[in-house]
Scaffold this motif. Structure first.
Motif, short mmCIF file in Angstrom:
data_model
loop_
_atom_site.label_atom_id
_atom_site.label_comp_id
_atom_site.label_asym_id
_atom_site.label_seq_id
_atom_site.Cartn_x
_atom_site.Cartn_y
_atom_site.Cartn_z
N ALA A 114 -30.77 7.97 -45.09
CA ALA A 114 -29.39 7.78 -45.54
C ALA A 114 -28.52 7.19 -44.43
O ALA A 114 -27.69 6.32 -44.66
CB ALA A 114 -28.80 9.10 -46.02
N ARG A 115 -28.74 7.66 -43.22
CA ARG A 115 -27.95 7.16 -42.09
C ARG A 115 -28.27 5.71 -41.78
O ARG A 115 -27.40 4.93 -41.42
CB ARG A 115 -28.23 8.00 -40.84
CG ARG A 115 -27.47 9.30 -40.82
CD ARG A 115 -27.91 10.06 -39.59
NE ARG A 115 -27.09 11.24 -39.40
CZ ARG A 115 -26.25 11.38 -38.38
NH1 ARG A 115 -26.13 10.44 -37.47
NH2 ARG A 115 -25.53 12.47 -38.25
N ALA A 127 -20.86 6.53 -46.35
CA ALA A 127 -21.77 7.65 -46.14
C ALA A 127 -22.23 8.27 -47.46
O ALA A 127 -23.41 8.60 -47.62
CB ALA A 127 -21.09 8.71 -45.28
N GLU A 128 -21.30 8.39 -48.37
CA GLU A 128 -21.62 9.03 -49.66
C GLU A 128 -22.63 8.22 -50.47
O GLU A 128 -23.64 8.75 -50.93
CB GLU A 128 -20.32 9.19 -50.45
CG GLU A 128 -20.37 10.26 -51.51
CD GLU A 128 -20.40 11.64 -50.89
OE1 GLU A 128 -20.99 12.53 -51.53
OE2 GLU A 128 -19.87 11.83 -49.77
N GLU A 131 -26.08 8.18 -49.09
CA GLU A 131 -26.79 9.43 -49.39
C GLU A 131 -27.43 9.35 -50.78
O GLU A 131 -28.59 9.73 -50.97
CB GLU A 131 -25.79 10.59 -49.33
CG GLU A 131 -26.39 11.94 -49.08
CD GLU A 131 -26.96 12.09 -47.68
OE1 GLU A 131 -28.15 12.43 -47.58
OE2 GLU A 131 -26.25 11.85 -46.68
N THR A 135 -31.59 9.18 -51.97
CA THR A 135 -32.31 10.09 -52.87
C THR A 135 -33.02 9.29 -53.96
O THR A 135 -34.00 9.75 -54.53
CB THR A 135 -31.37 11.10 -53.54
OG1 THR A 135 -30.47 10.39 -54.40
CG2 THR A 135 -30.58 11.89 -52.53
N LYS A 190 -38.12 7.38 -45.90
CA LYS A 190 -37.58 8.73 -46.07
C LYS A 190 -38.30 9.68 -45.14
O LYS A 190 -39.53 9.63 -45.01
CB LYS A 190 -37.72 9.17 -47.53
CG LYS A 190 -37.11 10.52 -47.80
CD LYS A 190 -36.10 10.51 -48.93
CE LYS A 190 -36.66 10.10 -50.26
NZ LYS A 190 -35.66 9.94 -51.28
N LYS A 274 -28.45 20.74 -52.37
CA LYS A 274 -29.80 20.39 -51.90
C LYS A 274 -30.49 21.43 -51.08
O LYS A 274 -30.18 22.14 -50.35
CB LYS A 274 -29.80 19.05 -51.15
CG LYS A 274 -29.61 17.90 -52.12
CD LYS A 274 -29.91 16.61 -51.40
CE LYS A 274 -28.87 16.35 -50.35
NZ LYS A 274 -29.10 15.17 -49.58
#
Length: 274
Positions: A114-115, A127-128, A131, A135, A190, A274
């Motif tokens: 995600a980063r 950032a949101e 993320e 996923t 991931k 999560k």
DNA sequence: GAGCCTCGAGATCT
DNA sequence: CTCGAGGCTC
């Protein structure tokens, strides 16, 4: 309301590189149209190393500017090819500081997917959203090969964001950056989370009644994906009884054993965390 | 009633 | 930005 320009009136130009500026429809801000604009290049670099992104301590506004000015770095991928000796030769940089920076750069190779997605600086991807994308996709490669349609099928992602992503990965410059990041050893997949580190590790769930959001099978899959397990009977080992509509006899058994309960809303909340 | 537009609320990004 | 509600057209 679109501004009408007089015959000889010029659009404002970028104060940094003088290139033409554009104003996306409906927006107020003007943007420099030149992706190679020094100001843009520096901003992308600063964003990449920032705390919420790759979190490379030791590189900030100041060092970013120096690295670009000295030609040691032209884009974010170049960071991973820097040598300590090169840094040590810079003003106010000794061997110690240089080593620290190199170590920070190396440590950043293992950042969560995600980063990395966020760090790339794709327009509209904060950032949101990064993320959420992490996923849905297992790697940068998977994300880069996806379609506009697939992206739009994801909640919170509409045409603007989908187009932004597709366009980003079409650009040769960006594909090249990703290629060199990979070759430098930056993980673009991931992260593999150890079973015991999963958020629901060691928890056993039992479901009673009917759930609105998904079938039992889907609910079970979600629990397993987060490291939890499911059972069909309430026992002393049961961590939570998920209570849907029209619960069966399991509810009474759970009450008798004092088992903790979750209604569907609380269960969804647990999954979201999560 | 499917398709298209506008609008506002609520969330997100710059 | 996204998304759903409500209004219009065909």
């Amino acid at each position: 309301m679109e501004k009408i320009l007089d015959k000889d009136e010029k659009w404002p130009a970028c104060p940094v590189c003088g290139a033409e500026v554009v104003k996306p429809e409906g927006e107020i801000m003007y943007y420099c149209s030149n992706a190679a604009c020094p100001a843009q290049v520096q901003q992308r670099l600063e964003h990449f190393v920032s705390r919420g992104a790759m979190d490379i301590r030791g590189i900030g506004e100041s060092l970013s500017a120096i690295l670009l000015a000295e030609g040691l770095v032209k884009d974010v991928a170049d960071l991973y090819y820097l040598k300590a000796e090169q840094l040590a030769q810079l003003e106010k940089m000794g061997d110690k500081s240089a080593d620290n920076v190199i170590t920070a750069i190396n440590n950043s190779k293992e950042r969560p997917l995600a980063r990395v997605i966020f760090a790339l600086g794709i327009r509209h991807i904060g950032a949101e959203t990064a993320e959420i994308l992490a996923t849905e996709f297992h790697s940068i490669d998977e994300l880069s090969n996806t379609s506009r349609e697939k992206l739009m099928s994801i909640p919170t992602i509409g045409p603007k964001i989908a187009d932004s992503i597709v366009t980003f990965f079409q650009q040769e410059v960006n594909r090249n950056i990703i290629k060199r990041l990979r070759e430098a050893g930056v993980r673009l997949e991931k992260e593999v989370v150890k079973a015991e580190e999963l958020p629901l590790a060691g928890m056993e769930f039992v479901i009673t009644g009917h759930l609105e959001a998904f079938t039992r099978q889907e609910a079970g899959a979600r629990i397993k994906a987060l490291g939890g397990s499911t059972s069909s009977n309430v026992s002393r080992k049961t961590s939570y009884l998920i209570v849907g509509a029209d619960p069966g006899s399991k509810l009474a058994r759970a009450q008798a054993l004092g088992t903790k309960q979750l209604n569907e809303e609380q269960f969804l909340e647990l999954l979201r965390q999560k």
